[in-house]
Scaffold this motif. Structure first.
Motif, mmCIF file in Angstrom:
data_model
loop_
_atom_site.group_PDB
_atom_site.id
_atom_site.type_symbol
_atom_site.label_atom_id
_atom_site.label_comp_id
_atom_site.label_asym_id
_atom_site.label_seq_id
_atom_site.Cartn_x
_atom_site.Cartn_y
_atom_site.Cartn_z
ATOM 1 N N ILE A 750 -1.290 -2.118 -6.348
ATOM 2 C CA ILE A 750 -1.342 -1.377 -4.903
ATOM 3 C C ILE A 750 -1.100 -1.341 -3.743
ATOM 4 O O ILE A 750 -0.071 -1.123 -2.955
ATOM 5 N N THR A 751 -2.909 -1.317 -3.903
ATOM 6 C CA THR A 751 -2.753 -0.751 -1.913
ATOM 7 C C THR A 751 -2.291 -2.204 -1.331
ATOM 8 O O THR A 751 -2.536 -2.383 -0.010
ATOM 9 N N TYR A 752 -2.714 -3.779 -2.375
ATOM 10 C CA TYR A 752 -1.923 -4.630 -1.528
ATOM 11 C C TYR A 752 -0.584 -4.681 -0.862
ATOM 12 O O TYR A 752 -0.647 -4.961 0.009
ATOM 13 N N LYS A 753 0.351 -4.139 -1.839
ATOM 14 C CA LYS A 753 1.500 -4.214 -1.961
ATOM 15 C C LYS A 753 1.938 -3.103 -0.317
ATOM 16 O O LYS A 753 2.885 -3.251 -0.328
ATOM 17 N N ILE A 754 0.340 -1.895 -0.255
ATOM 18 C CA ILE A 754 1.033 -0.650 0.644
ATOM 19 C C ILE A 754 0.502 -1.762 1.854
ATOM 20 O O ILE A 754 1.515 -2.095 3.716
ATOM 21 N N PHE A 755 0.175 -2.392 2.533
ATOM 22 C CA PHE A 755 -0.445 -3.335 3.501
ATOM 23 C C PHE A 755 0.278 -4.564 3.448
ATOM 24 O O PHE A 755 0.486 -4.706 4.903
#
Length: 838
Positions: A750-755
């Motif tokens: 999820i965090t990777y997708k945000i970046f």
């Protein structure tokens, strides 16, 4: 110095005027023929004349006054033994062969007594201080029963008569011996021999006349008369002069009334002390007379007696020497009478003996407690002692009162044991009810001190616990004591880790039984809280006790006068007090909008963020979150900027405080910060950089929290990041995608997708990027939960293992009472772990 005195005496004897020398020679020649008839009389006469010459020579010398008096006293003692060892007048007359011899022997006999008396009169005429010789004469008289008391008392009475006339012209009188001498004469006033009684009463009368002149300054407003020389003096009225000596015969009440009324406090103390010493006389009749006069004196004049502690100590030592002393009852009666007028002095002295108290001391406590009129004063004094901490070095006013050489303060332990004796006394019932709140809290504190006392003996001196149980039973709270006993409360109080929970149990049990002393107890606790404790550790006991009483008798929110106390305790110097206060405030969240001065309450919580104690900060965060959820929007908006600015220092230095909560709560915290953070670009980048460091932590919960926090920070302040920064962050998150923990891998996705989304929105145009930053700084984003993650309770090492309760009352259980001991507090966050990881 002695040789100097002798030399001076010899020179002065040779330099005496011819008239005096001639008179002495004539006198010697007149009685010289008696040497062959009555050698003992002749030797006595020669000795008295020789001693008189020596005394008068010393009296005229320039020798140190103290040394002069001591030397003269030794010579007087020698003469005393010579003069009063001669046979009676009847036996002396029998030595004569005819009437002429008998007459000469009678005159010689009388001349010996007159010479001794003249010596005393000369000494007293020059210095009234030397009236002390009369006191010593009384002592010598009692030491040897072979001396004829009548002869001695006659001379003492005559010298006192002379002195009483002489003091009429004196502005002040220095005669410190009056008390001791008055005691001896008082006993002789009740003698079986009427001649001795008459002389003793006359002597006592003259002594009291001298004492009246000592009281000149005190009685200056009374009627006065003038002598022939015009000097002002104080004298009894004619009726007193006529009848007083007669009244003093046999009447012990009149004697003690006159003595007690006339003597100065210092002299009356000597009078009492002398009578007290006579209680140990082998002569039971004298001991009984002394006890009667002692009782009569103290019943009316005990308030004038000084050196009370010395008297109490003397009684204790005498009773320890002989517990079955024939005068034991009389000595204990002295304790009772002294307690009536000087309770503080008596109690302080009784508390200054080793603990535990022996049987003698317990007897003396009973004696002190038998005077119901001073029960409140006795309890006040004990409460004053209970303010001390056992084992503390003496550095207070108590130090000056102590006779013992041991500077370690064990008086509070002795006071607790004394209460076990005094509280059950029937005459103390009213006083115990009056001081119930003070006694209750004082003993709760002593329980705390005793549990931490390193001076415990094998017998375990838990007198504070025993005294507390006695207090409950004497106050009609027997059921409370029984209930606490069933809960095993009393047996566990000796454990330091149990004590705070024990305080809670006592307060809770009292509340469960609706103890009738609640109003005055609450009032006292409020007063104690406002005034502040003597020691910082005392406040925790007060907070626990007051909180539990309020929980049981009031609904949230508390009245403002109590709420302000909790507001002040939030920033107490004792971290445990701060956390308890915050914990209680948090429990008021459902009704927070009904409380007065909500803003000041919230600000005090924000001030706790500056605490040096990490656990206080975490507790403040938890409390603030609970309140903000229920806070009305108007108040919320008015404090938003202040709240956000208080968060920033925590984010700058203590990032880990955000790891203590769930996904939604992190979002709530960050929501408070949109306008504040968007104008501080460095906060976002620094926070993300710090959080990246925890991705390599060995603690699972730290890696999970870091991934979540980085995602929210990126979502919130992504417009402030540069392309190069995003690439570094993507690379770091990419490594976490291969983490061994499956939950972390999902969170990292999820965090990777945000970046990736942020990187996609970036443009090469600097102008467009600047425009986007400005636009985002004035536009408030509405963030929604991104991860929908809740911390598991069983995560090893996680700070979430500390259970947050919905109601503050749930905390007060054997399993979950968080703050039952400062030493046993569990960390509510992983701050220590984080510091190590960094």
């Amino acid at each position: 110095m002695t040789s100097k005195i002798r030399k001076t005496s010899k020179n002065l004897r040779h330099s005496k005027d011819k008239a005096t020398g001639l008179q002495t020679l004539q006198s010697s020649m007149k009685w010289h023929h008696m040497e062959n008839i009555a050698a003992c009389l002749w030797n006595a006469y020669s000795g008295v004349l020789s001693d008189q010459a020596m005394i008068l020579a010393i009296n005229s010398s320039f020798v140190d006054p103290l040394l002069q008096f001591e030397t003269q006293l030794k010579i007087i003692e020698s003469s005393f033994k010579i003069v009063f060892a001669i046979p009676t007048l009847e036996k002396v007359k029998e030595m004569g062969n005819n009437e002429d011899d008998q007459e000469d022997l009678k005159n010689l006999y009388q001349n010996i007594l007159n010479t001794f008396e003249d010596t005393l009169l000369i000494l007293v005429s020059k210095d009234l201080y030397k009236l002390q010789i009369l006191k010593d004469m009384a002592v010598w008289m009692n030491e040897d029963s072979s001396y004829l008391q009548e002869r001695i008392i006659v001379i003492i009475s005559r010298v006192l008569s002379f002195a009483s006339r002489k003091v009429r012209g004196y502005a002040s009188v220095d005669a410190p011996c009056l008390g001791v001498l008055a005691a001896e004469l008082s006993l002789l006033c009740c003698h079986n021999d009427p001649l001795i009684t008459q002389q003793a009463s006359s002597g006592l009368y003259h002594l009291l006349c001298i004492a009246k002149c000592q009281n000149a300054d005190i009685e200056k407003n009374k009627s006065t008369i003038y002598d022939k020389s015009g000097n002002q003096c104080l004298l009894p009225t004619p009726s007193e002069m006529e009848f007083l000596p007669k009244v003093l015969k046999w009447d012990k009440t009149k004697i003690t009334q006159s003595v007690g009324h006339t003597l100065l406090p210092s002299s009356l103390t000597d009078f009492v002390w002398s009578l007290l010493m006579r209680l140990s006389s082998p002569n039971y009749i004298i001991a009984f007379k002394a006890s009667t006069m002692l009782k009569l004196t103290l019943e009316c004049h005990a308030h004038k007696v000084t050196m009370v502690s010395k008297i109490v100590d003397a009684i204790y030592k005498k009773l320890c020497e002989d517990s079955s002393h024939v005068m034991r009852h009389a000595m204990l009666r002295v304790i009772t009478l002294l307690t009536r007028t000087s309770p503080k002095k008596v109690i302080f002295q009784l508390m200054d003996y080793p603990v535990p108290a022996d049987n003698t001391l317990i007897l003396m406590w009973h004696a002190a407690g038998s005077e119901s009129s001073v029960a409140p004063h006795v309890l006040k004094t004990i409460l004053l002692i209970l303010k001390g901490k056992p084992g503390e070095m003496q550095d207070s006013f108590m130090e000056k009162r102590r006779f013992s050489l041991d500077t370690t303060n064990m008086m509070p332990v002795a006071a607790s044991q004394a209460l076990c004796t005094l509280l059950p006394i029937g005459s103390y019932k009213k006083a115990v009810a009056q001081f119930f709140p003070q006694l209750l809290m004082a003993l709760m504190l002593q329980l705390f001190y005793s549990s931490d006392l390193k001076l415990m003996t094998e017998n375990r001196m838990f007198y504070a616990r025993d005294a507390l149980r006695v207090l409950l039973n004497c106050s009609g709270l027997q059921q409370v004591d029984i209930a606490l006993n069933k809960k095993n409360c009393w047996n566990q109080f000796n454990q330091a880790l149990f004590h705070h929970h024990g305080v809670y149990l006592v307060a809770k049990t009292l509340s469960e039984y609706n103890f009738p002393q609640f109003p005055e107890t609450l009032h006292y606790l409020y007063k104690l809280s406002v005034e502040g404790p003597r020691r910082s550790e005392d406040s925790i006991i007060t907070v626990i006790f007051l909180t539990e009483l309020l929980n049981n008798f009031f609904k949230d929110p508390f009245p403002e006068e109590f709420l302000v106390l909790f507001r002040n305790w939030v920033n107490d110097s004792n971290p445990a007090v701060s956390k308890l206060s915050l914990q209680k405030i948090a429990s008021m969240a459902p009704v927070i909008n009904e409380a007065q001065n909500v803003c000041s309450l919230l600000i005090s919580i924000l001030d706790a963020f500056l605490s040096k104690d990490k656990t206080v900060i975490i507790r403040a965060l938890i409390t603030l979150r609970r309140l903000l959820v229920k806070l009305d929007k108007v108040t919320y908006s008015s404090l938003c900027t202040r709240i956000a600015s208080s968060y920033c220092p925590l984010m700058d230095h203590r990032i880990s405080v955000f790891y203590v909560t769930s996904d939604e709560q992190i979002l709530s915290d960050l929501f408070l910060l949109h306008r504040h953070l968007t104008s501080h670009e460095n906060y976002i980048t620094d926070l993300i950089s710090d959080a990246l460091g925890f991705l390599r932590s060995s603690q699972v919960y730290l890696r999970r929290a870091s991934v979540i926090l980085i995602g929210y920070l990126a979502k919130l302040g992504g417009h402030l990041l540069l392309r190069d920064e995003i690439e570094v962050m993507l690379e770091a998150i990419d490594r976490v995608l291969r983490d061994e923990d499956p939950v972390i891998r999902k969170l990292a996705e999820i965090t990777y997708k945000i970046f990736k989304e942020i990187a996609h929105r970036l443009t090469a145009s600097n102008l467009k990027q600047i425009f986007r930053r400005v636009f985002n700084s004035i536009y408030t984003k509405k963030l929604k939960p991104l991860y929908n993650y809740n911390w598991p309770n069983n995560l090893a090492g996680s700070p979430m293992r500390i259970k947050e309760t919905k109601n503050d009352k749930e905390v007060h259980t054997d399993e979950n009472y968080e703050f039952n001991s400062v030493k046993n507090e569990m960390l509510v966050c992983g701050l220590e772990h984080i510091s190590e990881e960094k």
